[in-house]
Design an enzyme around this catalytic site. Structure first.
Site, PDB file in Angstrom:
ATOM      1  CE1 TYR A  32      -3.260  -2.983   0.925  1.00 15.53           C
ATOM      2  CE2 TYR A  32      -1.966  -3.176   2.728  1.00 15.53           C
ATOM      3  CZ  TYR A  32      -2.958  -3.552   1.754  1.00 15.53           C
ATOM      4  OH  TYR A  32      -3.790  -4.642   2.325  1.00 15.53           O
ATOM      5  CD  GLN A 108     -10.085   3.115   4.281  1.00 13.39           C
ATOM      6  OE1 GLN A 108      -9.419   3.901   4.563  1.00 13.39           O
ATOM      7  NE2 GLN A 108      -9.659   1.735   4.012  1.00 13.39           N
ATOM      8  N   GLY A 168     -13.609  -0.744   5.095  1.00 18.43           N
ATOM      9  CA  GLY A 168     -12.150  -1.338   5.314  1.00 18.43           C
ATOM     10  C   GLY A 168     -11.954  -2.711   5.864  1.00 18.43           C
ATOM     11  CG  ASP A 170     -10.699  -4.592   1.700  1.00 16.69           C
ATOM     12  OD1 ASP A 170     -10.998  -3.656   2.721  1.00 16.69           O
ATOM     13  OD2 ASP A 170      -9.683  -4.289   0.974  1.00 16.69           O
ATOM     14  NE  ARG A 204      -4.696  -8.652  -1.155  1.00 18.22           N
ATOM     15  CZ  ARG A 204      -4.804  -7.455  -0.672  1.00 18.22           C
ATOM     16  NH1 ARG A 204      -4.560  -6.976   0.564  1.00 18.22           N
ATOM     17  NH2 ARG A 204      -5.278  -6.658  -1.488  1.00 18.22           N
ATOM     18  CD  GLU A 405      -2.578  -5.997   5.244  1.00 14.55           C
ATOM     19  OE1 GLU A 405      -1.785  -6.927   4.587  1.00 14.55           O
ATOM     20  OE2 GLU A 405      -3.572  -5.572   4.669  1.00 14.55           O
TER      21      GLU A 405
HETATM   22  C1  9WN Z   1      -8.276  -1.505  -0.287  1.00 15.04           C
HETATM   23  C2  9WN Z   1      -4.565  -0.017   3.653  1.00 15.04           C
HETATM   24  C3  9WN Z   1      -5.927  -0.516   3.457  1.00 15.04           C
HETATM   25  C4  9WN Z   1      -6.748  -0.802   4.629  1.00 15.04           C
HETATM   26  C5  9WN Z   1      -8.084  -1.587   4.458  1.00 15.04           C
HETATM   27  C6  9WN Z   1      -7.568  -3.061   3.972  1.00 15.04           C
HETATM   28  C7  9WN Z   1      -6.901  -3.095   2.759  1.00 15.04           C
HETATM   29  C8  9WN Z   1      -6.942  -1.992   0.523  1.00 15.04           C
HETATM   30  C9  9WN Z   1      -6.818  -3.352  -0.518  1.00 15.04           C
HETATM   31  O1  9WN Z   1      -5.683  -2.097   2.981  1.00 15.04           O
HETATM   32  O2  9WN Z   1      -7.629  -2.478   1.719  1.00 15.04           O
HETATM   33  O3  9WN Z   1      -8.756  -0.246   0.231  1.00 15.04           O
HETATM   34  O4  9WN Z   1      -6.056  -2.984  -1.474  1.00 15.04           O
HETATM   35  O5  9WN Z   1      -6.630  -4.397  -0.131  1.00 15.04           O
HETATM   36  O6  9WN Z   1      -8.667  -3.927   3.782  1.00 15.04           O
HETATM   37  O7  9WN Z   1      -8.641  -1.970   5.740  1.00 15.04           O
HETATM   38  O8  9WN Z   1      -7.298   0.448   4.834  1.00 15.04           O
HETATM   39  O9  9WN Z   1      -4.025  -0.571   4.611  1.00 15.04           O
END
Ligand code: 9WN
Length: 435
Positions: A32, A108, A168, A170, A204, A405
């Site tokens: 991320y 979110q 949040g 997903d 995932r 995570e």
């Molecule tokens: C989509 C960033 C985010 C968290 C979410 C988590 C995950 C994203 C993804 O990562 O989601 O927003 O691409 O899977 O589920 O809670 O904010 O850490």
């Protein structure tokens, strides 16, 4: 703090330093690489213990991405980076100006109100935080007004989500049924996805799920993010108890903050929103039999039966149920889980449920932010012993397996999943270590 806690604190600081990008913190450099909304709220709380100035900057930088309608998007793409899918080219949100960063087009859980209150209460020098709150107060009001107006067209005092990513959580089982009503494109997204290069696919969401997620994004782009049209056309429309509980918790915190800082008029609006929201949640989303809160599907006009433990953690955190309803939930659900020797607290899905999967993302593993909500929620209702247990389990998991995570809740299979060096796991560990 004992020696092992001190070491954990030092490592958590290190994770937050590694993920700092000058002005804001990314959740993870591999998975991320941008700024996420609720992540930054939790991260700011951890930063407040080590560098309050960075905590203030973390929150302020989210507002760079705020839309004219008040929405704060869930991702702000401050810098270009093609290591994440879906990026700005998929979202196709209207650019705000030549210098403004691109953003996603959904939001979110609104955690900033209660995070700011906690930060103000813990820092030694309050002035910079008070200055920030005064500055952001009208913009936070615009953000909450967005939830209370654009996301509540029926005037029910409950906001709705138009994408599962907004929760949040997903791929939590609670979204299975509503997502089944979203078409699949039939075209595999595996070649575009970047997450699968870093994480075992069994941890995932799968390809079909992603096709549905992206189908929704394409719909939003097609209707140019017009909220009214989207409410009429979007097949995924959910009143989510977790989002509503955190919105109410932030409403109430902003009411108190406004009173403290002499911003009485707007504070009164936050008070009213919090009160009306609480009443609506307890009337429409609460199931008196189990004591649980259920999401309500506006498409089918019925509640979703799938077990939804994180929503209750959020409701306890927000002080939404009365003591009796909270007792019923804690006694029927939390204490039996806590007494089961094979488990760490708290699996996000009960292990007895058909949809439980101990390694798959939001379908069973333990998440630090949900445990953090539960810890504070249990304390609030007088369950000190079980709150301590949630804190101990969270710290034990991070100490043994790292700042992952999410974690396997089965003691014999103990393991961390998803990305390592995950920012909110580090930030909230810092807060828990100080409790
Ligand atoms: C989509 C960033 C985010 C968290 C979410 C988590 C995950 C994203 C993804 O990562 O989601 O927003 O691409 O899977 O589920 O809670 O904010 O850490």
């Amino acid at each position: 703090m004992n020696a092992s806690d001190k070491e954990l604190f030092r490592e958590a600081e290190e994770v937050l330093r590694e993920n700092w990008r000058g002005g804001y913190t990314i959740p993870s450099p591999t998975l991320y690489p941008f700024q996420w909304l609720w992540d930054s709220g939790f991260i700011a709380l951890g930063l407040a213990y080590i560098d309050p100035e960075r905590a203030v900057g973390e929150i302020e930088s989210l507002f760079v991405g705020q839309w004219d309608n008040g929405m704060i998007p869930h991702i702000i793409f401050h810098r270009e980076n093609d290591a994440y899918y879906p990026g700005p080219g998929v979202w196709r949100t209207p650019p705000k100006g030549p210098d403004a960063p691109r953003t996603s087009g959904i939001s979110q859980p609104p955690v900033l109100g209660f995070i700011l209150e906690r930060i103000l209460d813990l820092v030694v020098d309050r002035e910079p935080v008070e200055v920030l709150i005064r500055k952001l107060y009208p913009r936070l009001a615009a953000f909450h007004r967005y939830w209370r107006r654009d996301r509540d067209p029926g005037g029910e005092d409950l906001c709705y989500l138009r994408h599962n990513w907004e929760s949040g959580l997903d791929n939590a089982p609670v979204w299975d049924h509503p997502l089944s009503q979203v078409p699949v494109t039939g075209e595999s997204l595996a070649p575009f996805r970047k997450d699968l290069a870093h994480v075992d696919p069994s941890q995932r969401p799968d390809d079909t799920e992603y096709q549905r997620y992206i189908w929704l994004v394409n719909l939003f782009a097609e209707y140019e993010y017009d909220e009214q049209k989207l409410f009429e056309r979007c097949p995924f429309r959910l009143q989510d108890p977790l989002t509503n509980a955190l919105l109410i918790a932030s409403d109430r915190a902003l009411h108190r903050l406004g009173e403290r800082l002499g911003l009485h008029e707007q504070a009164e609006t936050f008070r009213r929103w919090g009160e009306e929201g609480t009443r609506a949640m307890n009337q429409k989303l609460h199931d008196p039999g189990t004591g649980l809160y259920r999401a309500f599907d506006l498409q089918d006009q019925q509640p979703i039966a799938a077990p939804y433990l994180p929503a209750f953690a959020a409701a306890l955190f927000g002080g939404i149920p009365d003591q009796e309803a909270a007792d019923r939930f804690v006694q029927q659900t939390i204490i039996p889980l806590a007494r089961d020797d094979s488990l760490y607290l708290m699996p996000t899905v009960p292990p007895g449920s058909r949809s439980f999967s101990p390694r798959n993302y939001w379908r069973g593993p333990i998440w630090v932010n949900i445990n953090w909500l539960l810890y504070h929620g249990l304390q609030r209702y007088g369950y000190e012993e079980w709150a301590m247990r949630v804190r101990e389990d969270t710290i034990a998991l991070i100490t043994q397996y790292g700042f992952h995570e999410y974690f396997n809740p089965l003691r014999t299979r103990g393991k961390g999943y998803g990305t390592d060096r995950f920012s909110w796991s580090a930030a909230l560990a810092i807060d828990l270590l100080h409790q």
